[in-house]
Design an enzyme around this catalytic site. Sequence first.
Site, PDB file in Angstrom:
ATOM      1  N   ARG A 213      17.091  46.954  72.141  1.00 20.70           N
ATOM      2  CA  ARG A 213      17.097  47.247  70.712  1.00 20.70           C
ATOM      3  C   ARG A 213      16.742  46.013  69.900  1.00 20.70           C
ATOM      4  O   ARG A 213      16.031  46.104  68.896  1.00 20.70           O
ATOM      5  CB  ARG A 213      18.444  47.822  70.288  1.00 20.70           C
ATOM      6  CG  ARG A 213      18.446  48.404  68.895  1.00 20.70           C
ATOM      7  CD  ARG A 213      19.715  49.200  68.616  1.00 20.70           C
ATOM      8  NE  ARG A 213      20.921  48.351  68.633  1.00 20.70           N
ATOM      9  CZ  ARG A 213      22.147  48.808  68.409  1.00 20.70           C
ATOM     10  NH1 ARG A 213      22.349  50.089  68.168  1.00 20.70           N
ATOM     11  NH2 ARG A 213      23.186  47.982  68.419  1.00 20.70           N
TER      12      ARG A 213
ATOM     13  N   LYS B 215      17.939  46.911  63.673  1.00 22.86           N
ATOM     14  CA  LYS B 215      19.173  46.264  63.232  1.00 22.86           C
ATOM     15  C   LYS B 215      18.831  44.971  62.498  1.00 22.86           C
ATOM     16  O   LYS B 215      19.101  43.851  62.949  1.00 22.86           O
ATOM     17  CB  LYS B 215      20.089  46.005  64.443  1.00 22.86           C
ATOM     18  CG  LYS B 215      21.575  45.996  64.089  1.00 22.86           C
ATOM     19  CD  LYS B 215      22.429  46.120  65.332  1.00 22.86           C
ATOM     20  CE  LYS B 215      23.904  45.990  65.029  1.00 22.86           C
ATOM     21  NZ  LYS B 215      24.437  47.110  64.224  1.00 22.86           N
TER      22      LYS B 215
ATOM     23  N   GLU C 130      23.113  58.507  58.354  1.00 23.98           N
ATOM     24  CA  GLU C 130      24.218  57.764  58.949  1.00 23.98           C
ATOM     25  C   GLU C 130      25.018  57.140  57.815  1.00 23.98           C
ATOM     26  O   GLU C 130      24.772  57.411  56.644  1.00 23.98           O
ATOM     27  CB  GLU C 130      23.700  56.703  59.919  1.00 23.98           C
ATOM     28  CG  GLU C 130      22.803  55.650  59.277  1.00 23.98           C
ATOM     29  CD  GLU C 130      22.548  54.458  60.197  1.00 23.98           C
ATOM     30  OE1 GLU C 130      23.477  53.656  60.364  1.00 23.98           O
ATOM     31  OE2 GLU C 130      21.429  54.333  60.727  1.00 23.98           O
TER      32      GLU C 130
END
Length: 340
Positions: free
Chosen positions: A82, A184, A220
């Site tokens: 990620r 992220k 989210e």
Amino acid sequence: MGKKNLDWGNLPFGYIKTSKSFVATYKNGEWSEGKLTSNHSIKINECAGVLQYAQTCFEGLKAYTTEHGEIVTFRPDLNADRMADSCRRLEMPVYPKEKFIEAVLKTVEANKDWVPPYGSGATLYIRPYMFGSNAVIGVKPADEYQFRILVTPVGPYFKGGVKPITVRISDLDRAAPHGTGDIKAGLNYAMSLHNIVDAHKAGYAENIYLDPATHTYLEETGGANIILITKDGKLVTPKSSSILPSITRRSLLVVAKDILKMEVEERQINVNELSDFAECGLCGTAAVISPIGKIDDHGKEIIFNEGKAEMGPVLKKIYDTLTGIQMGSLPAPEGWIYTI
């Protein structure tokens, strides 16, 4: 050396300086070997890329003491993947996957006295991160970077443990359509800071964001993915290209489908469907699953698990299974657990 003399059962979810951090630098097109350091301060140029253009990304995972006394960490290979995706999107150099995993394990090993004991409810939070470190005044990627890992013992993310929280549907956005919501990047979290402070002032634990294009479908929260349970026991989770692919959520889906033999579905979820679900929760590294007791949709209250002051039975079963795997009381799928 032995375990640090901390009140493990009452730790905040906050930063405590530990023994060692890890640092590697990128310069002239290549990464340094990387090393552990006891210097927890960073010295960078006043015009560093991270300060001028927010060129930074990070990861989050944990180390645990199992019931057998082993120190383990959970799926760091997926964190490496990620972070590589984040780096590519932000035009940052990728730190090699095997070196990432090695650095995580090495940093935990150097701080094993800071890993909370089994049964304390606390864990060792691991924060790998990268940022542009050299001077950049024109809008462009930096040429030099630092990859670092810090660790800190933490208590539960939500005070009081796994008790139902109240959240609200937000009118603001955390990400743009076709933007950076699925990586992220620090900038995504900066976007949510004002809104989470405002939510807390209004008595809510979090904000639920809807899709930025139409404000119709669930996305989210500022720091966690959403999972829902239908009245007939199916796990449903939002599908979107602008939410972060949570490693915890992906693991929970495997637990539900392959271990608990539940029906699992990833799809767009219209906000108007919320009242059709029996249970709802937030999931992520920090809290694993935090049950939602009530959602405030602009004055319309949606209640889950019949308003009980506890996690719903289906989410509890999924939660207990995943935490059992992490803590060593249940067998783990191959490759999920790395022993220090």
